[in-house]
Design a protein around this motif. Structure first.
Motif, PDB file in Angstrom:
ATOM      1  N   GLU A 142       0.844  -1.187   0.000  1.00  0.00           N
ATOM      2  CA  GLU A 142       0.000   0.000   0.000  1.00  0.00           C
ATOM      3  C   GLU A 142       0.882   1.240   0.000  1.00  0.00           C
ATOM      4  O   GLU A 142       2.028   1.196   0.435  1.00  0.00           O
ATOM      5  CB  GLU A 142      -0.902   0.049   1.234  1.00  0.00           C
ATOM      6  N   ALA A 143       0.319   2.336  -0.460  1.00  0.00           N
ATOM      7  CA  ALA A 143       1.008   3.620  -0.438  1.00  0.00           C
ATOM      8  C   ALA A 143       0.075   4.648   0.172  1.00  0.00           C
ATOM      9  O   ALA A 143      -1.131   4.613  -0.045  1.00  0.00           O
ATOM     10  CB  ALA A 143       1.394   4.043  -1.852  1.00  0.00           C
ATOM     11  N   ALA A 144       0.652   5.534   0.955  1.00  0.00           N
ATOM     12  CA  ALA A 144      -0.095   6.660   1.511  1.00  0.00           C
ATOM     13  C   ALA A 144       0.700   7.914   1.194  1.00  0.00           C
ATOM     14  O   ALA A 144       1.931   7.903   1.222  1.00  0.00           O
ATOM     15  CB  ALA A 144      -0.263   6.506   3.018  1.00  0.00           C
ATOM     16  N   GLN A 145      -0.009   8.979   0.891  1.00  0.00           N
ATOM     17  CA  GLN A 145       0.664  10.212   0.510  1.00  0.00           C
ATOM     18  C   GLN A 145      -0.105  11.408   1.049  1.00  0.00           C
ATOM     19  O   GLN A 145      -1.334  11.426   1.042  1.00  0.00           O
ATOM     20  CB  GLN A 145       0.756  10.299  -1.012  1.00  0.00           C
ATOM     21  N   VAL A 146       0.652  12.384   1.515  1.00  0.00           N
ATOM     22  CA  VAL A 146       0.101  13.684   1.879  1.00  0.00           C
ATOM     23  C   VAL A 146       0.668  14.676   0.882  1.00  0.00           C
ATOM     24  O   VAL A 146       1.876  14.674   0.618  1.00  0.00           O
ATOM     25  CB  VAL A 146       0.507  14.095   3.317  1.00  0.00           C
ATOM     26  N   ILE A 147      -0.190  15.493   0.297  1.00  0.00           N
ATOM     27  CA  ILE A 147       0.265  16.527  -0.631  1.00  0.00           C
ATOM     28  C   ILE A 147      -0.311  17.867  -0.205  1.00  0.00           C
ATOM     29  O   ILE A 147      -1.421  17.939   0.318  1.00  0.00           O
ATOM     30  CB  ILE A 147      -0.109  16.218  -2.101  1.00  0.00           C
ATOM     31  N   GLU A 148       0.474  18.910  -0.404  1.00  0.00           N
ATOM     32  CA  GLU A 148       0.046  20.267  -0.087  1.00  0.00           C
ATOM     33  C   GLU A 148       0.467  21.188  -1.222  1.00  0.00           C
ATOM     34  O   GLU A 148       1.533  21.011  -1.804  1.00  0.00           O
ATOM     35  CB  GLU A 148       0.691  20.762   1.208  1.00  0.00           C
ATOM     36  N   GLY A 176      -0.161  -4.031  13.627  1.00  0.00           N
ATOM     37  CA  GLY A 176      -0.849  -5.023  12.811  1.00  0.00           C
ATOM     38  C   GLY A 176      -1.847  -4.458  11.819  1.00  0.00           C
ATOM     39  O   GLY A 176      -2.400  -5.198  11.022  1.00  0.00           O
ATOM     40  N   ARG A 177      -2.084  -3.152  11.860  1.00  0.00           N
ATOM     41  CA  ARG A 177      -3.027  -2.539  10.911  1.00  0.00           C
ATOM     42  C   ARG A 177      -2.324  -2.235   9.594  1.00  0.00           C
ATOM     43  O   ARG A 177      -1.121  -2.095   9.533  1.00  0.00           O
ATOM     44  CB  ARG A 177      -3.593  -1.234  11.483  1.00  0.00           C
ATOM     45  N   ARG A 178      -3.098  -2.120   8.553  1.00  0.00           N
ATOM     46  CA  ARG A 178      -2.588  -1.698   7.248  1.00  0.00           C
ATOM     47  C   ARG A 178      -2.690  -0.178   7.167  1.00  0.00           C
ATOM     48  O   ARG A 178      -3.415   0.434   7.949  1.00  0.00           O
ATOM     49  CB  ARG A 178      -3.394  -2.364   6.137  1.00  0.00           C
TER      50      ARG A 178
END
Length: 123
Positions: A38-44, A99-101
């Motif tokens: 998985e990928a998570a991203q914050v953009i501003e 243990g969470r994604r």
């Protein structure tokens, strides 16, 4: 978020390099974390620039399952780098995620995770 299934013609490094150039041009700050597929991203950035970026991402077949968790104005930008790539050590993943994604975290939890100094830069 970037999907990982269709990166046959470009390496991830090439995609991130292009993202960094584009984000620098558009004055967009970004922090991204990959973890267990998985990928998570914050953009501003400025609204018009972010809207153009999101339009490109939704049209790009390399990106799939994009979910916008939060879309709000910020009073002071915290993402200063054009394309910060973060990584969690195995111990950090155990301590922080328990243990969470990534997809199990709230938008506030992801933002906190991606803005923390203890999350190291990927080598």
């Amino acid at each position: 978020m970037i999907g990982g299934a269709n990166h046959t013609t470009q390496s991830l490094a090439e995609i991130i390099g292009a993202s960094e150039r584009n984000n620098r041009r558009d004055e967009i700050g970004s922090a991204m974390l990959f973890h267990e597929g998985e990928a998570a991203q914050v953009i501003e950035g400025a609204r018009a620039d972010l809207d153009r970026l999101m339009s490109r991402l939704w049209k790009d077949p390399r990106h799939h399952n994009i979910r916008v968790l939060d879309d709000r104005p910020v009073m002071q930008r915290r993402m200063r780098e054009a394309a910060r790539l973060c990584a969690l050590s195995a111990q950090q993943a155990a301590d922080i995620l328990r243990g969470r994604r990534l997809s199990d975290l709230s938008s506030a939890g992801l933002e906190k995770l991606l803005s923390c100094e203890h999350v190291r830069m990927a080598a």
